[in-house]
Write a protein that holds these residues in place. Structure first.
Motif, PDB file in Angstrom:
ATOM      1  N   LEU A   5       0.859  -1.176   0.000  1.00 41.90           N
ATOM      2  CA  LEU A   5       0.000   0.000   0.000  1.00 41.90           C
ATOM      3  C   LEU A   5       0.895   1.225   0.000  1.00 41.90           C
ATOM      4  CD1 LEU A   5      -2.589  -1.007   2.753  1.00 41.90           C
ATOM      5  CD2 LEU A   5      -2.885  -1.143   0.280  1.00 41.90           C
ATOM      6  N   GLU A   6       0.490   2.253  -0.715  1.00 42.41           N
ATOM      7  CA  GLU A   6       1.281   3.474  -0.755  1.00 42.41           C
ATOM      8  C   GLU A   6       0.438   4.663  -0.327  1.00 42.41           C
ATOM      9  OE1 GLU A   6       4.711   3.313  -3.795  1.00 42.41           O
ATOM     10  OE2 GLU A   6       2.891   2.737  -4.876  1.00 42.41           O
ATOM     11  N   GLY A   7       1.073   5.624   0.334  1.00 40.70           N
ATOM     12  CA  GLY A   7       0.420   6.822   0.830  1.00 40.70           C
ATOM     13  C   GLY A   7       0.519   6.862   2.342  1.00 40.70           C
ATOM     14  N   PHE A   8       0.166   8.014   2.935  1.00 40.16           N
ATOM     15  CA  PHE A   8       0.110   8.083   4.388  1.00 40.16           C
ATOM     16  C   PHE A   8      -1.043   7.212   4.828  1.00 40.16           C
ATOM     17  CE2 PHE A   8       2.282  12.142   3.622  1.00 40.16           C
ATOM     18  CZ  PHE A   8       3.338  11.981   4.493  1.00 40.16           C
ATOM     19  N   LEU A   9      -0.774   6.239   5.669  1.00 41.51           N
ATOM     20  CA  LEU A   9      -1.792   5.256   6.019  1.00 41.51           C
ATOM     21  C   LEU A   9      -2.043   5.224   7.514  1.00 41.51           C
ATOM     22  CD1 LEU A   9      -0.531   2.431   3.697  1.00 41.51           C
ATOM     23  CD2 LEU A   9      -2.614   3.748   3.414  1.00 41.51           C
ATOM     24  N   GLU A  10      -3.302   5.284   7.858  1.00 41.54           N
ATOM     25  CA  GLU A  10      -3.711   5.080   9.231  1.00 41.54           C
ATOM     26  C   GLU A  10      -3.739   3.571   9.476  1.00 41.54           C
ATOM     27  OE1 GLU A  10      -7.117   6.785  12.226  1.00 41.54           O
ATOM     28  OE2 GLU A  10      -7.463   6.868  10.087  1.00 41.54           O
ATOM     29  N   LEU A  11      -3.455   3.143  10.692  1.00 43.53           N
ATOM     30  CA  LEU A  11      -3.413   1.714  10.996  1.00 43.53           C
ATOM     31  C   LEU A  11      -4.724   1.027  10.615  1.00 43.53           C
ATOM     32  CD1 LEU A  11      -1.930  -0.736  12.087  1.00 43.53           C
ATOM     33  CD2 LEU A  11      -2.626  -0.052  14.390  1.00 43.53           C
ATOM     34  N   LYS A  12      -5.843   1.684  10.793  1.00 38.93           N
ATOM     35  CA  LYS A  12      -7.135   1.093  10.424  1.00 38.93           C
ATOM     36  C   LYS A  12      -7.170   0.740   8.935  1.00 38.93           C
ATOM     37  CE  LYS A  12      -9.599   3.627  13.944  1.00 38.93           C
ATOM     38  NZ  LYS A  12     -10.474   4.755  14.234  1.00 38.93           N
TER      39      LYS A  12
END
Length: 129
Positions: A5-12
Motif C-alpha cells: 500500500l502506498e500513501g500516508f496510512l492510518e493503521l485502520k
C-alpha cells in the motif's frame, strides 16, 4: 497474501487490507517510520527501539486490532510480517529483520516475504517520500 500500500496510512486502513486476518496471527513490525506516543507501546508484547528508523515490535493480532481502534496515528512506511499464533520471535536474537527502504526484493509485482517463518507480509510506503 502479500500486500503493498502506498500513501500516508492510518493503521485502520492497513488492517482493512488484511480483510480481518490480522487477529489470526502474531505480527513482527519492522523498519517503521511512524509517529507514536509512549502509551502506544503498552499494546506490544515486546519491542526494541534503536533509533528513529531501526526498530522492531512484536504484537498479537488482537492487540494490533485494539491499537487500531483505540489510537489514531499514521505510518509513512514499514513492514508488517504475519506469523502463526504459536510462533514467538526473540527480538534480541532476530536473524532476519525485514526492511522496506532500498529493498529490491519488495518493490515489484510479487514482493518476497523476508522472514523465513512469516506466512505473509504487508509493505507500506508513502509514495511521496
Amino acid at each position: 497474501m502479500n500486500t503493498i500500500l502506498e500513501g500516508f496510512l492510518e493503521l485502520k486502513e492497513i488492517l482493512n487490507s488484511f480483510n480481518g486476518l490480522e487477529k489470526d496471527y502474531n505480527w513482527l513490525l519492522t523498519d517503521l517510520d511512524w509517529s507514536y506516543q509512549e502509551n502506544y507501546l503498552d499494546y506490544f508484547e515486546d519491542y526494541r527501539i534503536f533509533d528513529d528508523l531501526h526498530n522492531n515490535f512484536w504484537i498479537t493480532g488482537e492487540n494490533l486490532k485494539k491499537l487500531a481502534h483505540n489510537k489514531d496515528f499514521y505510518f509513512i512506511w514499514g513492514v508488517f510480517s504475519a506469523f502463526d499464533k504459536n510462533e514467538k520471535i526473540d527480538l534480541d536474537d532476530i536473524k532476519v529483520e525485514p526492511y522496506a527502504d532500498d529493498n529490491p526484493n519488495l518493490w515489484g509485482e510479487t514482493p518476497n516475504i523476508q522472514h523465513p517463518k512469516a506466512n505473509f507480509m504487508g509493505l507500506f510506503s508513502n509514495s511521496t517520500s
